[in-house]
Design an enzyme around this catalytic site. Structure first.
Site, mmCIF file in Angstrom:
data_model
loop_
_atom_site.group_PDB
_atom_site.id
_atom_site.type_symbol
_atom_site.label_atom_id
_atom_site.label_comp_id
_atom_site.label_asym_id
_atom_site.label_seq_id
_atom_site.Cartn_x
_atom_site.Cartn_y
_atom_site.Cartn_z
ATOM 1 N N LEU A 15 0.776 -1.294 0.034
ATOM 2 C CA LEU A 15 0.139 0.045 0.192
ATOM 3 C C LEU A 15 1.051 1.284 0.170
ATOM 4 O O LEU A 15 0.445 2.309 -0.542
ATOM 5 C CB LEU A 15 -0.958 -0.045 1.153
ATOM 6 C CG LEU A 15 -2.083 -0.793 1.179
ATOM 7 C CD1 LEU A 15 -3.012 -0.836 2.244
ATOM 8 C CD2 LEU A 15 -2.928 -0.717 -0.052
ATOM 9 N N SER A 136 -5.476 -0.451 10.288
ATOM 10 C CA SER A 136 -5.967 -1.660 9.859
ATOM 11 C C SER A 136 -7.453 -1.898 10.096
ATOM 12 O O SER A 136 -7.987 -1.043 11.113
ATOM 13 C CB SER A 136 -5.160 -2.986 10.300
ATOM 14 O OG SER A 136 -5.951 -3.943 10.022
ATOM 15 N N TYR A 149 -0.738 -8.025 16.393
ATOM 16 C CA TYR A 149 -1.020 -7.149 15.414
ATOM 17 C C TYR A 149 -2.123 -6.302 15.704
ATOM 18 O O TYR A 149 -2.202 -5.101 15.613
ATOM 19 C CB TYR A 149 -1.303 -7.834 13.910
ATOM 20 C CG TYR A 149 -1.377 -7.238 12.755
ATOM 21 C CD1 TYR A 149 -0.661 -6.631 12.199
ATOM 22 C CD2 TYR A 149 -2.823 -6.819 12.431
ATOM 23 C CE1 TYR A 149 -0.970 -5.364 10.951
ATOM 24 C CE2 TYR A 149 -3.213 -6.248 11.226
ATOM 25 C CZ TYR A 149 -2.159 -5.426 10.742
ATOM 26 O OH TYR A 149 -2.376 -4.554 9.635
ATOM 27 N N LYS A 153 -2.435 -2.379 16.454
ATOM 28 C CA LYS A 153 -3.432 -1.238 15.661
ATOM 29 C C LYS A 153 -4.365 -0.782 16.571
ATOM 30 O O LYS A 153 -4.901 0.550 16.243
ATOM 31 C CB LYS A 153 -3.987 -2.259 14.512
ATOM 32 C CG LYS A 153 -3.079 -2.374 13.448
ATOM 33 C CD LYS A 153 -2.073 -1.632 12.863
ATOM 34 C CE LYS A 153 -1.121 -2.035 11.667
ATOM 35 N NZ LYS A 153 -0.482 -0.939 11.168
ATOM 36 N N THR A 184 -1.688 -7.260 -1.944
ATOM 37 C CA THR A 184 -0.243 -7.120 -1.720
ATOM 38 C C THR A 184 0.311 -8.381 -1.255
ATOM 39 O O THR A 184 -0.333 -9.330 -0.793
ATOM 40 C CB THR A 184 -0.067 -5.934 -0.481
ATOM 41 O OG1 THR A 184 -0.605 -6.261 0.576
ATOM 42 C CG2 THR A 184 -0.987 -4.753 -1.015
#
Length: 282
Positions: A15, A136, A149, A153, A184
């Site tokens: 991105l 995210s 993760y 975030k 991606t």
């Protein structure tokens, strides 16, 4: 649209590269940070004279400050800063080593904080600018096997929301960019996967891991369209504080927020029992 100067961290792939390409296509000047000399050359070849590469490790606080100060002097005053650099750690909470969790926060949270803190004084002095960070959909909802993760975030979401309220008085906008799954390499080469050690999680987590690996390279989200969306919001007088990207992000975040709202309603009476009879309301 007036021509702007952007700085984006992590433009080698994914991105970050798509955001940079969209900004360059719109005629903006883009400074992109990378991790190697080869990536720097490749980035600058996208648009000679408008694409400027800088080698940077966002976990090096001093280097982050130095790069942004240098860019302000040599390229010019930054209008848009996007803290994009980050990665994912996949693994159940119990199986993810604490060192991996710390590293996840070091990059995804503190790297972003260092970037935005370095850019903010320049924008505050000018009384304008747009700070963004890529969180995210996992910053507004969580899934099994992504606790480190999603935790990083979620932390970033809180930081950005408070920051936005602090700097609005200076004419500075803050946007949390919340992508769903995009085509991606995030779920492939860019994903760190904790070693499986506990059989009890096999039934829950093995299908999730396999499905993510199978979908890698065939995700729904189009990075180029995400880039166009970002260019669009930088042209607005009142850009969003939160920008979900992708129909999967809309679906999953809406479901997660509905579940939180349901808990609030269900336990409202119990929540009220913890007050003093009298006291100050915030």
């Amino acid at each position: 649209m007036s021509k702007q100067k952007w700085l984006i961290t992590g433009v080698s792939t994914g991105l970050g590269r798509a955001f940079a390409q969209a900004a360059l296509a719109a005629g903006h000047t883009v400074v992109g940070t990378v991790r190697s000399q080869e990536d720097l050359r490749t980035f600058e070849e996208l648009e000679p004279g408008a694409a400027h590469g800088r080698i940077l490790d966002v976990t090096d606080d001093g280097a982050v400050s130095a790069v942004i100060a240098e860019v302000e002097q040599t390229v010019g005053p930054l209008d848009v800063v996007i803290a994009n650099a980050g990665y994912g750690v996949e693994g159940t909470f119990e199986e993810t080593p604490l060192a991996e969790v710390r590293r996840q926060f070091e990059v995804n949270v503190f790297g972003v904080v260092a970037t935005l803190q370095a850019a903010l004084p320049h924008m505050r002095e000018r009384r304008r600018g747009h700070l963004m960070a890529v969180t995210s959909m996992g910053g507004l909802m969580a899934v099994p096997g992504m606790s480190a993760y999603c935790g990083s975030k979620f932390a970033l979401e809180g930081i950005l929301e408070a920051l936005g309220k602090e700097v609005a008085q200076f004419g500075i906008h803050v946007t949390a960019i919340e992508p769903g799954s995009f085509r991606t390499d995030w779920a492939g080469r860019s994903m760190s996967r904790a070693t499986r050690t506990i059989d009890d999680y096999d039934g829950l987590f093995t299908p999730i891991r396999e499905a993510r690996q199978k979908a890698s390279g065939n995700q729904l989200g189009d990075p180029a369209k995400a880039g166009e969306a970002l260019v669009h919001i930088t042209s607005l007088e009142r850009p969003p504080s939160h920008l979900l990207l992708g129909s999967d992000a809309l679906r999953l975040v809406t479901a997660a927020r509905t579940a939180v709202d349901e808990d609030i309603r269900t336990w409202e009476a119990l929540s009220r029992t913890t007050d003093f009879a009298e006291g100050a309301q915030l």
